[in-house]
Write an enzyme that holds these catalytic residues in place. Structure first.
Site, PDB file in Angstrom:
ATOM      1  N   SER A  40       4.289  29.165  26.733  1.00  0.00           N
ATOM      2  CA  SER A  40       4.380  30.499  26.164  1.00  0.00           C
ATOM      3  C   SER A  40       5.821  30.984  26.185  1.00  0.00           C
ATOM      4  O   SER A  40       6.481  30.942  27.212  1.00  0.00           O
ATOM      5  CB  SER A  40       3.490  31.460  26.955  1.00  0.00           C
ATOM      6  OG  SER A  40       3.578  32.760  26.433  1.00  0.00           O
ATOM      7  N   GLY A  41       6.293  31.449  25.022  1.00  0.00           N
ATOM      8  CA  GLY A  41       7.662  31.946  24.934  1.00  0.00           C
ATOM      9  C   GLY A  41       8.661  30.915  24.466  1.00  0.00           C
ATOM     10  O   GLY A  41       9.850  31.209  24.332  1.00  0.00           O
ATOM     11  N   THR A  77       4.970  29.620  17.836  1.00  0.00           N
ATOM     12  CA  THR A  77       4.463  30.398  16.709  1.00  0.00           C
ATOM     13  C   THR A  77       5.542  30.586  15.653  1.00  0.00           C
ATOM     14  O   THR A  77       5.271  30.483  14.445  1.00  0.00           O
ATOM     15  CB  THR A  77       3.959  31.767  17.199  1.00  0.00           C
ATOM     16  OG1 THR A  77       2.894  31.553  18.145  1.00  0.00           O
ATOM     17  CG2 THR A  77       3.427  32.601  16.050  1.00  0.00           C
ATOM     18  N   ASN A 121       6.324  36.300  27.247  1.00  0.00           N
ATOM     19  CA  ASN A 121       6.491  36.373  25.799  1.00  0.00           C
ATOM     20  C   ASN A 121       5.808  37.635  25.282  1.00  0.00           C
ATOM     21  O   ASN A 121       4.665  37.903  25.628  1.00  0.00           O
ATOM     22  CB  ASN A 121       5.864  35.117  25.151  1.00  0.00           C
ATOM     23  CG  ASN A 121       6.062  35.054  23.661  1.00  0.00           C
ATOM     24  OD1 ASN A 121       6.709  35.906  23.073  1.00  0.00           O
ATOM     25  ND2 ASN A 121       5.487  34.047  23.027  1.00  0.00           N
ATOM     26  N   SER A 137       2.712  36.312  22.612  1.00  0.00           N
ATOM     27  CA  SER A 137       2.213  35.013  23.063  1.00  0.00           C
ATOM     28  C   SER A 137       0.857  34.699  22.439  1.00  0.00           C
ATOM     29  O   SER A 137      -0.075  35.511  22.479  1.00  0.00           O
ATOM     30  CB  SER A 137       2.078  35.013  24.590  1.00  0.00           C
ATOM     31  OG  SER A 137       1.525  33.798  25.042  1.00  0.00           O
ATOM     32  N   SER A 138       0.743  33.528  21.831  1.00  0.00           N
ATOM     33  CA  SER A 138      -0.550  33.088  21.288  1.00  0.00           C
ATOM     34  C   SER A 138      -1.482  32.768  22.441  1.00  0.00           C
ATOM     35  O   SER A 138      -1.177  31.907  23.269  1.00  0.00           O
ATOM     36  CB  SER A 138      -0.365  31.842  20.414  1.00  0.00           C
ATOM     37  OG  SER A 138       0.419  32.129  19.290  1.00  0.00           O
ATOM     38  N   GLY A 187       1.101  25.213  25.829  1.00  0.00           N
ATOM     39  CA  GLY A 187       1.757  24.199  26.650  1.00  0.00           C
ATOM     40  C   GLY A 187       1.225  24.177  28.071  1.00  0.00           C
ATOM     41  O   GLY A 187       0.503  25.071  28.514  1.00  0.00           O
ATOM     42  N   GLU A 211       1.089  24.901  31.786  1.00  0.00           N
ATOM     43  CA  GLU A 211       1.624  26.042  32.531  1.00  0.00           C
ATOM     44  C   GLU A 211       1.028  26.071  33.935  1.00  0.00           C
ATOM     45  O   GLU A 211      -0.104  25.632  34.158  1.00  0.00           O
ATOM     46  CB  GLU A 211       1.309  27.360  31.812  1.00  0.00           C
ATOM     47  CG  GLU A 211       2.047  27.523  30.491  1.00  0.00           C
ATOM     48  CD  GLU A 211       1.667  28.799  29.767  1.00  0.00           C
ATOM     49  OE1 GLU A 211       2.528  29.353  29.100  1.00  0.00           O
ATOM     50  OE2 GLU A 211       0.500  29.222  29.878  1.00  0.00           O
TER      51      GLU A 211
END
Length: 967
Positions: free
Chosen positions: A107-108, A112, A157, A160-161, A382, A384
């Site tokens: 994330s970040g 996207t 983020n 973030s998705s 990803g 994490e």
């Protein structure tokens, strides 16, 4: 890549494969850092693109940049997301194989944004029609809608998705986008009811409250204040300075319209969003008899209205559970904690179903039925590690294990296939195979997911602790699984009593079992009496439940199957720091991502044999100036040219190999030495290039002067018949007129404001008439299509003044052969067309005059001969009966004659024979047939026999492809 090799000392190498110390993780990260410091955020590992989030806008995404990468060889210019996009697109079109681009990172990291840039590239550079423009807009507008409902502000983020997305973009045979399809994976539904400190719920809630019209909010029972809703304040940051919820709401509403949502559908969707907020504000208390009851009646009223369900049934579902024992159904009250859990479970289920319906609706608007080529985009979460890692995080990390396994497998496969195709010996590569971890999670009967399934479905009341014990019994002793009970020493202190640890490929992660077996009994309410409810809120389940982990495993298996069927490209996104600051590079954070993204593993595979490989023509074109034998041009086989070049450069046998179409260079220093030699050679090449440039400019000036002279001479002779002196000018006139017509077409068929064509375009109008008369009727017509009609086939000096007594102003003249009506003797003649009659002339003497008014019709055969018969009234004493003529330009002659005489509807095309008047009451016959060559002889019964040359295969092809239509 070669274009910036000489700048390697300042910005590192733009392909990690060229790192001298390629096994060093420190060297890898240092190369990333140096390039990031120069705002070079993209670097290759062979064909894999590594992207570092700059956390700022860079001036590298304009339309001009898109054009720069369009149709250019992948390594020809610096690394870019557009290079991957274009290379994938061209591979789809040329190789006729579906492609996919796998975008991964935490994330970040910019996943996207990378996905958006790829879609924008295709939307801008691909061909498009009005219909395809609609599809293109829907593809682009699906992004803000999915982001509103599936993205959220997290600590890492602001956008973030919180779901995985795979999108297929479909292209037609011309390469234009014609449709799409989206698959979504594992929406983080827990965010609906809980957010960590500093995080927010999904964007759509805040957008609706900030941007929705007051009447709309009132209808939904909402207030314009996010602080009023429990589900929106768990993270204590309902407002974020970098996010404009009001403007984003406008963007989402517009996008929903573009995609094709009806107002009723939007209303139903917003009802669901509002119902989630009301569920969050639904409170419970204790009744007089100690039972749990709902204490917020307004919320219950709004819920039953918005969801279209019975209020009593809803109250029952939130405060009681149903049990089945010995075939009998029993109802028992829920405790306060159970009621809160049931409420939250319902909120998550409602939102999850709404999201699934939303994706299905978008797919419906993008659907294309029929064959197409596909480029898939996978934007997936990803690996994490958080302080508290839940079941959802376990699924995310398991997904990354599977994708890493696929990544290495496909990379090895593509490397091995390239070596085999080029005839280079493949050397086996040692790498970490994470199959052991994937099996630990998904193996039948004894994997983590199978154990979770079994525990959920067994009789009795399963608990989180019993599940953990079952894991210990089954997986105890596995090298990648540890619990507090199984661990020893320092490890035991780091693993909680309600946790288990998996040793992933990318690192160790502790997962909590709390909530893994959350109460499954309160799982549904009816969808109400409205049969057309677009979002079925829930349904009554009586069959055994399949737990989410199994569902996710199955969908992940289908995703892997989809990816395996396509040719993959990779984008690996890296987050340079946790603070989202531009210019800051946290080496420890980057090192962690480099590890779990498998970048060093990928580099080792890519460098297993050779650091550099390039097609012969590209290598020879760049370095040919370094060898007298290949400079300035190599005329022989490309492989021989490259062999000559590298031998002159002194390459040692262990430094390179020659494949079937490529040269493989083992060491980067060999390439760098060659590049340094090219740099030293550039000054001399510059002088030579300057001289060649001067010669080329002089050549262009001479050519320009010649064109100007042609134009001036053509203007002087513009009123003459077409001749070498004016043909360039007349052609230019024709071209200019047609282009003016293309740019300014009439507005309707009734528009009479057509521009007047120049005289040189008269024959174009006649070509249209020829098409109407002869297309599909006469075999010689296709060959006449590319040949221009001319003003006359005779010279300008000829005149008939002496013969007729007055000057004859002829409009067209052509040489013909006339056949006598008796005996068919061939005689040379000239056919002249005036404005009112035609004449046959021999040696400046008039032989026959045919007034257009008396011309009855014109007959020709359907074959390739040049015969035509002009039919005139035999009873007219002024005429000599019908005229039989042969001409090399019969299509042109008949078209002009029929136009001048206004007899376009009197042209007869016969299949076998033509009858003509010989004298009063007598007829002659011309019979037509095909043969290897043209013959004209007197046949049986006194007929004239004409043997036409057979139509060849080339002519047939011309007719088949429709060239004849241009006549």
């Amino acid at each position: 890549m070669e274009s910036t090799l000489t700048a390697r000392d300042r910005v590192g190498v733009q392909d990690f494969v060229l790192l001298e110390n390629y096994t060093s993780e420190a060297a890898f990260i240092e190369n990333l850092r140096r390039r990031f410091g120069e705002k070079l955020i993209y670097t290759y590992i062979g064909s894999v693109l590594v992207s570092v989030n700059p956390y700022k806008d860079l001036e590298i995404y304009s339309k001009a940049h898109m054009e720069r990468y369009r149709g250019v060889s992948f390594y020809e210019i610096s690394p870019h997301i557009y290079a991957v996009s274009d290379n994938t697109y061209r591979a789809m079109r040329t190789e006729r194989r579906d492609q996919c681009i796998l975008i991964s990172g935490e994330s970040g990291a910019g996943k996207t944004e990378a996905s958006k840039k790829i879609l924008q590239y295709y939307a801008t550079t691909c061909p498009v029609t009005d219909h395809m423009s609609t599809i293109r807009d829907r593809l682009l507008q699906s992004n803000p809608v999915l982001e509103a409902f599936g993205n959220a502000k997290t600590l890492r983020n602001d956008n973030s998705s919180r779901f995985g997305k795979y999108m297929d973009v479909q292209f037609d045979f011309r390469g234009a986008p014609i449709g799409g399809h989206i698959l979504n994976y594992l929406l983080e539904k827990s965010r609906v009811v809980h957010q960590n400190h500093g995080e927010r719920n999904f964007h759509i809630f805040y957008q609706l409250l900030e941007g929705g019209e007051q009447d709309q909010l009132s209808k939904l029972g909402l207030e314009r204040n996010a602080q009023k809703y429990h589900y929106l304040v768990k993270g204590c940051c309902p407002r974020v300075s970098s996010i404009n919820d009001k403007n984003d709401w406008k963007t989402v509403r517009k996008a929903l319209t573009v995609i094709g949502f009806h107002e009723e559908e939007v209303e139903d969707l917003l009802n669901i969003i509002a119902s989630v907020l009301h569920l969050g504000n639904t409170q419970f208390g204790e009744g007089e008899d100690g039972e749990t009851q709902i204490t917020t009646e307004p919320q219950l009223t709004y819920l039953s209205k918005l969801l279209g369900v019975d209020g009593a049934a809803l109250r029952e579902a939130l405060t009681h559970k149903k049990l089945t024992a010995k075939g009998e159904e029993m109802i028992s009250p829920l405790s306060f904690e159970q009621a809160v859990a049931a409420r939250d479970a319902l909120a998550k289920a409602v939102y999850g179903r709404a999201f699934t319906w939303l994706v299905a609706k978008i797919n419906q608007s993008l659907a294309f039925k029929g064959s197409s080529s596909v480029i898939g985009l996978l934007d997936i979460y990803g690996f994490e590690v958080f302080q508290h890692n839940s079941f959802e995080q376990f699924c995310i990390n398991y997904c990354n294990e599977k994708l890493q396994q696929l990544f290495i497998k496909l990379t090895l496969k593509s490397e091995q296939e390239e070596y085999e195709a080029e005839g280079i010996t493949w050397e086996p590569v040692k790498y970490f195979d994470n199959k052991i971890i994937c099996d630990l999670v998904e193996e039948k009967h004894k994997g983590f997911i199978s154990i979770l399934d079994e525990e959920c479905l067994r009789p009795g009341e399963p608990s989180d602790i019993s599940f953990l014990e079952k894991l210990e019994d089954t997986l105890g002793g596995h090298a990648h699984f540890v619990t507090h009970k199984l661990a020893n020493g320092k490890t035991r202190k780091a693993v909680g009593r309600e946790e288990f640890r998996l040793i992933h490929y990318a690192g160790e992660v502790n997962y909590t079992v709390n909530g893994e077996l959350a109460n499954q009994s309160v799982n549904s309410i009816t969808a109400g009496s409205v049969s057309e409810e677009p979002v079925p809120v829930a349904c009554i389940e009586t069959r055994r439940l399949i737990v989410a982990a199994t569902q996710f495993k199955n969908s992940l298996a289908k995703l892997i199957e989809i990816l395996m069927s396509k040719e993959p490209s990779y984008v690996r996104c890296i987050k340079p720091n946790e603070a989202k600051q531009s210019g800051r590079f946290d080496e420890a954070l980057v090192r962690h991502q480099v590890k779990y993204l498998g970048l060093m593993e990928n580099l080792r595979v890519r460098r297993a044999g050779f650091a550099y490989r390039r097609r012969y023509e590209a290598f020879l074109q760049r370095y040919k100036s370094l060898c007298p034998g290949t400079w300035p041009n190599w005329q022989g086989r490309l492989a021989d040219g490259v062999a000559t070049l590298v031998q002159h450069l002194g390459y040692k046998p262990e430094e390179y190999k020659l494949g079937k179409t490529k040269i493989f260079i083992r060491f980067p220093k060999t390439l760098f030495t060659t590049e340094d030699a090219l740099e030293a050679r550039r000054p001399a090449l510059g002088c030579l290039t300057s001289w060649r440039g001067y010669r080329e400019r002089a050549k262009r000036r001479r050519h320009a002067a010649e064109i100007i002279r042609k134009f001036i001479k053509g203007f002087i002779y513009r009123h003459y018949e077409r001749c070498p002196e004016n043909e360039y000018f007349l052609d230019h006139q024709r071209f200019s007129f047609l282009m003016t017509l293309v740019r300014n077409p009439p507005k309707s068929v009734l528009d009479k404001s057509w521009p007047v064509p120049p005289p040189s375009l008269t024959e174009m109008e006649q070509k249209v008439v020829a098409s109407q008369i002869f297309q599909d009727q006469k075999d010689s017509y296709p060959q006449s299509v590319p040949k221009l009609f001319v003003a006359s086939r005779l010279g300008r000096a000829h005149t008939l003044t002496d013969t007729l007594g007055t000057p004859l102003r002829r409009l067209y003249g052509v040489a013909v052969t006339k056949y006598d009506r008796r005996g068919y003797k061939a005689r040379p003649r000239q056919l002249l067309l005036t404005s009112s009659f035609a004449v046959l002339v021999a040696e400046a003497k008039l032989k026959q005059r045919i007034d257009y008014a008396t011309l009855r019709s014109i007959s020709v055969s359907s074959l390739t001969d040049g015969f035509m018969v002009l039919h005139v009234p035999s009873e007219d004493n002024k005429q000599k009966s019908d005229v039989v003529l042969q001409c090399d330009h019969v299509i042109e002659v008949v078209t002009k004659l029929a136009t001048m005489a206004d007899k376009k509807n009197k042209v007869n095309i016969s299949q076998d024979s033509i009858k003509f008047a010989v004298a009063r009451g007598k007829e002659g016959v011309i019979d037509f047939t095909s043969g290897p060559e043209l013959k004209v002889v007197k046949g049986k019964k006194g007929h004239l026999l004409v043997v036409s040359q057979e139509t060849g295969e080339e002519d047939i092809i011309m007719r088949t492809v429709g060239l004849r239509k241009g006549g």
